[in-house]
Structures are given as C-alpha cells and as structure tokens.
Write a protein that holds these residues in place. Structure first.
Motif, PDB file in Angstrom:
ATOM      1  N   ARG A 174       2.337   1.911  -3.113  1.00 39.45           N
ATOM      2  CA  ARG A 174       1.458   2.186  -4.413  1.00 39.45           C
ATOM      3  C   ARG A 174       0.720   3.865  -4.152  1.00 39.45           C
ATOM      4  N   TYR A 175       0.501   3.952  -2.618  1.00 37.50           N
ATOM      5  CA  TYR A 175      -0.044   5.343  -2.405  1.00 37.50           C
ATOM      6  C   TYR A 175       0.578   6.304  -1.815  1.00 37.50           C
TER       7      TYR A 175
ATOM      8  N   THR B 157      -9.331   7.104  -0.689  1.00 34.43           N
ATOM      9  CA  THR B 157      -8.772   6.151  -1.605  1.00 34.43           C
ATOM     10  C   THR B 157      -8.180   4.932  -1.268  1.00 34.43           C
ATOM     11  N   THR B 158      -7.338   5.365  -0.261  1.00 38.15           N
ATOM     12  CA  THR B 158      -6.420   4.292   0.326  1.00 38.15           C
ATOM     13  C   THR B 158      -7.348   3.384   1.028  1.00 38.15           C
TER      14      THR B 158
ATOM     15  N   ILE C  84       0.781  -1.256   0.112  1.00 38.91           N
ATOM     16  CA  ILE C  84       0.041   0.007  -0.088  1.00 38.91           C
ATOM     17  C   ILE C  84       0.857   1.347  -0.142  1.00 38.91           C
TER      18      ILE C  84
ATOM     19  N   ILE D 132       1.240   6.715   1.396  1.00 41.56           N
ATOM     20  CA  ILE D 132       0.792   7.191   2.540  1.00 41.56           C
ATOM     21  C   ILE D 132       1.599   6.937   3.802  1.00 41.56           C
TER      22      ILE D 132
ATOM     23  N   LEU E 109      -6.969  11.286  -0.175  1.00 38.51           N
ATOM     24  CA  LEU E 109      -5.932  10.193  -0.329  1.00 38.51           C
ATOM     25  C   LEU E 109      -6.390   9.162   0.772  1.00 38.51           C
TER      26      LEU E 109
END
Lengths: 273, 424
Positions: free
Chosen positions: A85-86, A176-177, A82, A88, A173
């Motif tokens: 990809r993001y 979406t995550t 994750i 975060i 964000l």
C-alpha cells in the motif's frame, strides 16, 4: 511440523539478510529478493497454520509455542500489506528480522499440547485470536515506523545527515504509514476485544471478569484511542505520534507477555510454558 | 593513418574574458564548420562551444599542419591575436583526445562535476556536424561511444546525485520533510535573486499558492503577479503561517521577521502540520529557536551551504568511479582506432578465411581416413593459394590511394562486413 518451521525461519532469515544488504548497498534487487522470500515464508507459514487448524479442529494458539508462531505470521503478513500500500521498503529492515526472531523464539519453547476442549471451537474464539494478533502485529509495525521517524527527524533537525538520511523515506510518508498501522491495529484490537467479550459471555457467562489480561488489554485500547483522538482533533502528529506509537507498543508487549508471567488469569494457560 | 586531435580551451585554462571572445554562436559554428571543411587536411570536424569551453575535435592525416591551422583559425575567426589564445590552448592526440571527449561528455571535466547540461550541448554540436556533413566514420563512432559512456557514468555512479545549488538543496530537504511538494503553499518574505530562484523551482515541483510579503507592498504585488500568487503585508505574516508550509526568508531587515512566539501560537491551529523555514537572508529573518519546536525545521544559508559542500565532496568521490569507466572505454576505443590501419585489417581478414577453410577441411577429411599425410599437405597448400588469390584485390584496394582519401571508411566497412571485431 518442526522441519517446516525451520524452513519458514530460513526464509525469514534470508529475507532479513536481503533487507540488510538493501540497507547498505541500496540496489533494488536486494529489496525485491527480500520481499519474495518473505512472501514465500508467509505462504508456507499460512499453509502450516491452516493445516494445523484443520487437522486438530482448532486454531493452534493454545500455548506460547503456537501463539508466537501466529504472532510472527501476522507481523510478516501485515508488513506485506503495508508495503504494497505505502511502498515503504525500508520497513522490511524492521519487519523481517522481527518475524524471524519471533518464529525462532517459538521453536525454542516446548510444545506442550493442551487437550482439545470444545471451548476453543467457537467461531468467536477464532475471530478473537486472529484479530488480536493482526492488531498487535500492526502496532508492532507502527512502533518500527515510529523508530524510523525519530531517526529521520533527528537527522533533519540536527542538520547531521548521516547514514540514514538518504536511506529513509520522507517524514510525511513515515508519519502516514505509522498512522495507518495504528488505525489498522486499533480496529483489529477493538474487534478482538468485542469478540473476546462475546466469547467470555458464552463460556463463563459474563462479559468482563477483571482478568489481568482483560484489564491490560483495556488499558492498551484506551491508550491508542487517546492517541487517535488527539491526532484527529489537535493533530498529534510527527514526533509525538511516533513516541506514542513506541510507548504504546511497550504496553502491548507487556499485555502479551508480562501479564502471563507476573499475574494469573484465565489467559494464563494459553501462554505458559 | 588518421589521427584524432582535440584542441581547445576551458574554464581551467582560460579566464572568462578570453572564453567569451572565443565563443561560437550557433550560426558561427555552422560557418566555421563550412570554412574548415573546405581545407583538405580537416577530414572530420566537430566544434563544441559552451560558456565554459571551446573545443575543436578533428580527424586528420597531417597533424602538424592541422594543429597549426586550427589554432590560427580560432584566433582569426574571433579576431583575437594568436599570442593571446595560444597559452590557453591544450592539444590532445590519440588516446588522450578520446579520453578527453569521454570525460567532457560524462561531465567529469565540468566546472561543477556531474552537471547534466554538457551532454546535451555535445549532442547538439554533433547534430550540427552531421548536418554539415563534417563528421565521418571515426567521429560518428567516437561520439556515439561518448554518449554511451556518459550514460553509463551517470547511471553507475552518483555524480549526478544530490543538489549542488542552494535552491535545489532546499527542494531536496523539502521533499524529505513533505514527501511531495505538490500543493504545498509557499510564503516568500522579501525578495532577491536566490529566493526567487527557489520559488521558481518550487513551482516547477507543483507547489501550491505562492504568498509574497514585502516591505513595499507594490513590489510584493509585482512578484505575486509574476508567480501567480497573492501579496500580503508584513503585519499579516503571523496569521499567514497557519496556511503556508514552506517559508523563504530573504529580507534586508536587521531584526527577526518571524519569531518563535509567532510559530508557537500557530502550531495548534495548524494541527501540527510541519513547517519548513528556509532562511537565506543575512542577517537572519527567522528565529533559529524555531528549529527546536516540534514539527518545525529551520535551515539558514550556512546550513544549506554545508549540505552543498558535502554533496560536492560526494560527487568528487563518485567521479573517481567515473574515471575508471572512461578509462575502460578509452582503451577499447583506441584498440578500434588502431585496427583501422591497413595491415591489421588484412591480417584479420586472412585469419578469418584460414579459420573458415580449416574448419571445413577438418569436417570433410574427418570422414575420409584414406588420405595420407602428403595429401593433407597438398590441401594446405591449396588453402594458402586460395586465400592469396581471393584476398589479392581487396588488399590492393585497401593499400591503394584509391579510397578517395577516406581509407578509414573502407577499413571500417571491411571490418564490419566480415565481422572482424566479432561484434555480431
């Protein structure tokens, strides 16, 4: 094996400390240290699980001791995916300590080996276990992201920009995550359930046997199915989705632990101690 | 010895009426530099003129004449009586002048601490000075130091963080909600300077279509054309809420223009995508109750002002760290200035030679044990004689007035040529 697990715990804990420092001091170096430590931890952890699988000829998930270890491994792994990809970063503050805690918990339990039975050798069994654990880990992270969302949403709504406002990413964000985590979690859960049915058919001759764990897994699945459906049709996003992700994970936790403590069933032996 | 002098006025010492009289335009600046450069007292000159300050940075050997002439010049050049200008002027010298330059460049002395324009203004003032060849070894080094300090202050402290204007505060909030403002559609209700500024900022952040709703449709159309957007009538607002993401309210209306019911009706059709309302109208255009709806965020002018006040406080706190960085740099630069005197340079040069010869003698004699103590003393005397002979001409040169009045240049060259400051 025991020593190796202490090393893994050490790495997860060190990663937790780095992320805590990152939270307070906001220097990129701490975040980088956190992620490298976690990668090292996951690497060793993967090797440990692989070694145990090869040497015993079955996936080490037959008692709670091993099951928790796999759960921790899955959490750390899914977080890394994750994160890449993001981007975060701040989610590390949730994932690293969770992985560390669950691993520590696993070492506090007695390692009661279950004699190798060929019912554990099936390929269906391995897919079942791996997908269920990765699914649960993704749902755990969805819960973490949901908590962060609620914090940030409150900061913006109440117009009180406190400690977290500048440290947390945008609502978009986080949303979406969280959604991505739930999609992954739900997909893996679905695969887990299907392989479980197939496996049950092969072993016990029937797909569904009203085992409490089966029932609760079904409930969990339906819960997330509703959440996803509502999001796609009427747009259950933001605050409501975050709350649902947290509630959903509580049900997951109950399915994982609660069922074994309060009810009996054919999953019992894997998770009793 | 050359002294650095800074003389000028700024927003704290002079009212705007005086500042606008004294201000130098680009052309004025060039003329002023040329004129001052002809006078022999002014060895190096830099003139900085912005809307908040006019400052002359000078290097001179004769400070009294220089300060008096500079004051006279500022008054005469702008045709203002000296008595009007004088009370507003401050004069800093040496370390104080250096500190002042560093503080100005780092935006610690600005009206709005941390504003980023000042550094660019100093850079262009310095460029003009180099083009007119009025900056020399001291100002070159001072200005380059100042740019470096400014960069350090900006990167190591938070003085430039967080918005301090209404429109930027709104943008910052928008980014916390939407992540990116790219493609987000904006509805501007009413018009007004602040609202238009906000819209321009949003466009700079690649916002999507701009919708304009105005009481007089013509005016709305005019604005919409300017922003490359579309104009709608006030009655169409409830319907438009389905498409836009950011709403800026800025009408003179006494009633609410957008109510909670409008928004509630539309959220389901929007699939709950977030709405961000910025209400800069007084009295308010947007129902504060909307803030209680899920995925809707309402900020009115007071909320935004509060954010700005907090941010300004933050900046002022960060400025304290900036002052420390400036102080460090000031001390180091002052040391360099002091070293530009003749005597310390010659002493440093002598020490350097002594060190080299001592090292070589030790190396050579280390292998030759048969020399007596008296022999060694003879070597020592030879060393002193060598150094005296070698340094005789350079010393005479540096002490003479043959440096064409720019001794600091030769001192600097000497120091760098022999690496006396251990910079390599």
């Amino acid at each position: 094996m025991e020593n190796l697990r202490y090393l893994i715990i050490l790495l997860y804990l060190a990663s937790t400390v780095s992320y805590l420092l990152y939270l307070f001091i906001q220097k990129d170096g701490f975040h980088r240290a956190g992620i490298y430590l976690l990668i090292a931890g996951v690497g060793i952890h993967s090797a440990e699980i692989l070694y145990a699988t090869v040497s015993s000829g079955q996936l080490p998930a037959t008692n709670l001791y091993d099951a928790l270890s796999i759960a921790a491994w899955a959490i750390a792994l899914v977080f890394l995916v994750i994160q890449f990809r993001y981007k975060i970063r701040i989610l590390g503050i949730f994932a690293a300590p969770l992985a560390a805690m669950v691993t520590i918990l696993s070492t506090r339990l007695p390692e009661t080996p279950i004699p190798a039975q060929n019912i554990f050798n099936s390929i269906w069994f391995i897919i079942h276990i791996v997908s269920v654990f990765i699914g649960d880990a993704a749902l755990a992270l969805a819960c973490g992201v949901g908590l962060l969302y609620l914090l940030q949403e409150h900061a913006i709504k109440a117009k009180k920009r406190g400690f977290f406002y500048s440290r947390l990413p945008s609502l978009e964000l986080l949303d979406t995550t969280g959604y991505a985590c739930i999609v992954v979690g739900f997909t893996m859960l679905t695969i887990g359930l299907i392989t479980g049915f197939v496996y049950a058919k092969a072993i016990w001759g029937r797909f569904w046997s009203w085992d409490p764990k089966e029932v609760w897994s079904g409930i969990t699945w339906i819960l997330y199915a509703v959440l996803l459906h509502e999001r796609l049709t009427v747009g259950w996003r933001g605050r409501r989705a975050a709350i649902m992700a947290i509630v959903g994970f509580c049900v997951v936790l109950f399915t994982f632990f609660g069922v074994n403590f309060f009810m009996k069933g054919h999953h019992g032996q894997f998770t009793t101690f | 010895m050359a002294a650095i002098i800074l003389l000028g006025l700024n927003h704290n010492t002079a009212p705007v009426e005086l500042r606008e009289c004294i201000a130098f335009s680009e052309e004025d600046t060039e003329l002023a530099l040329e004129e001052l450069h002809e006078r022999t007292e002014f060895k190096e000159i830099l003139l900085l003129s912005t809307c908040n300050r006019v400052e002359l940075l000078l290097v001179t050997d004769d400070r009294e004449t220089c300060v008096a002439e500079a004051k006279q010049f500022l008054a005469e050049h702008n045709r203002v009586p000296l008595d009007d200008v004088e009370p507003a002027l401050y004069v800093h010298e040496g370390a104080d002048a250096i500190r002042h330059v560093f503080r100005v460049a780092s935006s610690l002395d600005s009206m709005m601490v941390g504003e980023p324009q000042i550094l660019g203004q100093i850079k262009s003032a310095y460029r003009t000075a180099t083009q007119k060849k009025t900056s020399g070894v001291i100002l070159n080094r001072l200005l380059h130091r100042a740019f470096f300090v400014a960069k350090r202050v900006r990167s190591e402290t938070g003085i430039g963080d967080h918005a301090v204007s209404i429109s930027y505060a709104a943008i910052e909030l928008g980014r916390k909600i939407f992540g990116t403002l790219e493609g987000k559609e904006v509805l501007l209700v009413g018009a007004g300077e602040m609202a238009e500024l906000a819209v321009e900022n949003l466009i700079r952040h690649h916002a999507g279509t701009i919708w304009v709703a105005n009481r007089t449709f013509e005016r709305g159309l005019e604005l919409a054309t300017r922003f490359g957007g579309r104009a709608i009538r006030l009655e169409e607002i409830p319907e438009s809420l389905q498409h836009v993401d950011i709403i800026i309210g800025s009408t003179g209306a006494t009633d609410l223009v957008i109510t909670s019911d409008h928004v509630r009706a539309i959220m389901r059709r929007r699939k709950n995508r977030p709405l961000f309302f910025i209400d800069i109208a007084v009295p308010r255009d947007i129902d504060p109750a909307i803030n209680r709806l899920t995925n809707c965020y309402v900020y009115d002018i007071d909320d935004l002002k509060e954010i700005i006040d907090e941010n300004i406080e933050d900046r002022n706190r960060e400025a304290i760290k900036g002052e420390r960085i400036v102080e460090e740099a000031t001390i180091r630069f002052s040391q360099w200035c002091d070293s530009l005197a003749v005597v310390p340079t010659i002493v440093a040069l002598r020490r350097k030679m002594e060190d080299i010869i001592d090292e070589q003698i030790d190396k050579t004699l280390g292998g030759l044990k048969h020399f007596s103590e008296t022999d060694r003393e003879a070597f020592d005397r030879m060393k002193q004689a060598l150094i005296n002979k070698m340094l005789h001409d350079p010393t005479m040169f540096l002490k003479s007035n043959g440096c064409l009045g720019d001794r600091s240049l030769y001192l600097d060259v000497t120091r760098r040529m022999f690496n006396l400051d251990n910079e390599r």
